[in-house]
Write a protein that holds these residues in place. Sequence first.
Motif, mmCIF file in Angstrom:
data_model
loop_
_atom_site.group_PDB
_atom_site.id
_atom_site.type_symbol
_atom_site.label_atom_id
_atom_site.label_comp_id
_atom_site.label_asym_id
_atom_site.label_seq_id
_atom_site.Cartn_x
_atom_site.Cartn_y
_atom_site.Cartn_z
ATOM 1 N N ARG A 6 4.117 -6.770 0.433
ATOM 2 C CA ARG A 6 4.256 -5.405 0.364
ATOM 3 C C ARG A 6 5.393 -5.156 -0.821
ATOM 4 O O ARG A 6 5.060 -4.026 -1.376
ATOM 5 C CB ARG A 6 4.543 -4.804 1.681
ATOM 6 C CG ARG A 6 3.544 -5.252 2.976
ATOM 7 C CD ARG A 6 2.240 -4.574 2.812
ATOM 8 N NE ARG A 6 1.481 -5.242 1.992
ATOM 9 C CZ ARG A 6 0.488 -6.296 2.412
ATOM 10 N NH1 ARG A 6 0.882 -6.852 3.721
ATOM 11 N NH2 ARG A 6 -0.055 -6.966 1.494
ATOM 12 N N SER A 17 7.943 -1.017 7.783
ATOM 13 C CA SER A 17 8.192 -0.161 6.361
ATOM 14 C C SER A 17 7.012 0.201 5.820
ATOM 15 O O SER A 17 7.130 1.101 5.029
ATOM 16 C CB SER A 17 9.066 -0.992 5.567
ATOM 17 O OG SER A 17 8.539 -2.347 5.278
ATOM 18 N N CYS A 61 11.812 -6.612 -2.356
ATOM 19 C CA CYS A 61 11.727 -7.479 -1.137
ATOM 20 C C CYS A 61 10.562 -8.471 -1.549
ATOM 21 O O CYS A 61 9.361 -8.015 -1.999
ATOM 22 C CB CYS A 61 11.497 -6.798 -0.025
ATOM 23 S SG CYS A 61 11.334 -8.078 1.648
HETATM 24 S S1 SF4 Z 1 7.041 -5.193 4.819
HETATM 25 FE FE1 SF4 Z 1 9.119 -5.662 5.242
HETATM 26 S S2 SF4 Z 1 9.052 -7.941 4.797
HETATM 27 FE FE2 SF4 Z 1 7.259 -6.929 3.588
HETATM 28 S S3 SF4 Z 1 8.033 -6.405 1.668
HETATM 29 FE FE3 SF4 Z 1 8.305 -4.731 3.169
HETATM 30 S S4 SF4 Z 1 10.650 -4.843 3.691
HETATM 31 FE FE4 SF4 Z 1 9.903 -6.844 2.998
#
Ligand code: SF4
Length: 694
Positions: A17, A185, A12
């Motif tokens: 992150r 997450s 992502c």
């Molecule tokens: S925290 Fe959410 S938006 Fe950020 S990289 Fe992980 S899944 Fe993607």
Amino acid sequence: MSETEKFVKTSCKICRRECGMIAHIKNGKIIALYGDPDHPVNKGALCSKAAASVQFEYDGNRLLYPLMRVGKRGEGRWRRISWDEALDYIAKKLKEIKEKYGPESIACHTGCECEEHVYLDRRFWDAAGWPNFFNGWGVCYAPQAVAQIYTFGVPLSEFTNAFDYWEKTNLFIIWDAKLPEGQPSYMGAVPRRILDGAKCIVIDPQLTPLATRATMWVQIRPNTDLALALAMINVIINEELYDKEFVEKWTTGFEKLKEHVSKYTPEWAEKITDVPAETIRTIAREYAQNKPSYICYGWCCHHTQYFQFARAYSILIALTGNVDIRGGHILGWPRSPMIDDGFLAFDPRLGLRDKRKIPEVAKEFPAVYEALKNFTALAHGLMKMLRQGKVKALFVDAMNMPLRTPTYNRFVKDIESVELLVVFDVYLGEVEGKIAKYADIVLPAKTFLERDCLSIQLWHKYGIIHVRQKVVDAPGECKSNFEFYTMLAKKMGLGEYFPWKNEEELFDWLLEPTGVKFERLKKEGYVQVGEPISEKTYEKEGFPTPSKKVELYSSILEKMGVDPLPTWHDELMLKQDEKYPYIHTSYTPARQHSWTNWKAVRDLEEVLEQDHAYIPERIALEKGIKTGDLVYVETKHGVATYKAVVKKYIHPETIIVSRGNPEQAKIIDILDPIDPISSFMAERGIPCNVRRVQ
Ligand code: SF4
């Protein structure tokens, strides 16, 4: 599974992150995105933003072709043009502008989403000899990194303690950070640790979902975090709760600090912060006595004393010996084994780093520029130049400036003197506040699901290099930054700086020293090429500061005329008065990274309170405001309209609005007020008023 159905590993890129992701593809279309259970960051979890990117990907309003403005700026009248015509036009205009106004008149502002390619942008600017390159750090994290550099010699690795390290954390201080809610997450590890028995202190003007589960919720007056941190230092020193061995062996300036903070008693801080003195003592004791403890800082910093607050919490971390230990804060960032650390901009063969010129605006804020020479984190400087009419060509890539560098209304006027505004974007201007609407040329960008990319972000924490790969074809004529800058470089006679035939060739070149090929990364998702971050690295060669120790007292800052110890400046507090009797502050559910385009995702709009203002019960009663009413929130910069949500557990003088939307961008201004050391825009603690829309 049919031949037309497959699962592709990627990651992502909605925020930094970089959680591992698996795309479920059927007949060439993404039908779902799942968290990758094997990925070390998120271990199978994804947050709502990531899951909703399928909707984002297939939104009917995608920009598909290059467009040239034919009407007035902002009018929304366009002519479809070819890439070739767009690039010819841009190259010709840039040459004319450079000739007429000089290289300082050409600026670029990039954001977060394109970060893996930000180095391509930077490389292009360096190759062309244009100094004014700015990135998203200037409206985000830069002052914290700078304060940490003056204290520890390097920044603390941002949120280093991923799942595994947080297993060791005994106490979390969540200091006005909505990360556990905004990035579940990743930061979901914090609530899970609370269930396992870790303590958690939430310092926030409002009761957050996490605060309801925390050991303590400390309600603080916005913009007073520095006073609280100074009083905590006072308690920790006075009650001898500091890590004596670490302080003696690894810090300088302790005696000066001790004398300096003796005036910052909890009773002194109570009057400023509205936090009772006894509560301040409790927080300080809990923090010092539950090692390893971890401070997660968020929007609390975005105020007129941002830099010195960041210095103060860095000192708290050092005094308690929570530096460079698992469960505490880890020092960042070790260099990766890739060519020049994977930073394309600094290609050693071409000496680009040495060619770089210091932007004039950077000289006004030497503490920032001296610490971060490689990153131009001075969004303030760019906006100042714009307002002075000095920017004649502006490139904007993955940064929705009207919303991220407000004031929105002023911005629309400020760009009138720009002769060439090029915006590289996914959407045009359907979402209010999008900069593409005001461009001369709009170029259609690929989303992170449509382009190959090499990510080095996680190298620093896990010793891994991972992939963000194309999972579907881009629609229309969308291109990646690589394709755009390579084509433009050729048009402008800078082709030698962009010699690669395609992205894969570029990534293979960067990866050469690791022996890993990009093709392998695409199959495996990530490859371990080094050791994960370790503890107490300073024991070998000391801290990378002039004294080789943690500099509680900074002689470098002193030479620059900046307070060498964090000092409270009452004159930087913005005073409430009869016209503006309340305090405006903002919060973000952390979903608006990347062009703020996630505003276009309707499902997210419905679940998040993006256009709401939280109003304390007492003010609501006085003003006859009920939940659901439309209200005007007014500051000296303008008036914004919000839906009221009346709240019981919120600082009684504070109006809290969501950050990064067009309404908030009408009532704050990147140039006023600012933190005078870092130049950072203050958007907390601003005097305001509120009234019901009749
Ligand atoms: S925290 Fe959410 S938006 Fe950020 S990289 Fe992980 S899944 Fe993607």
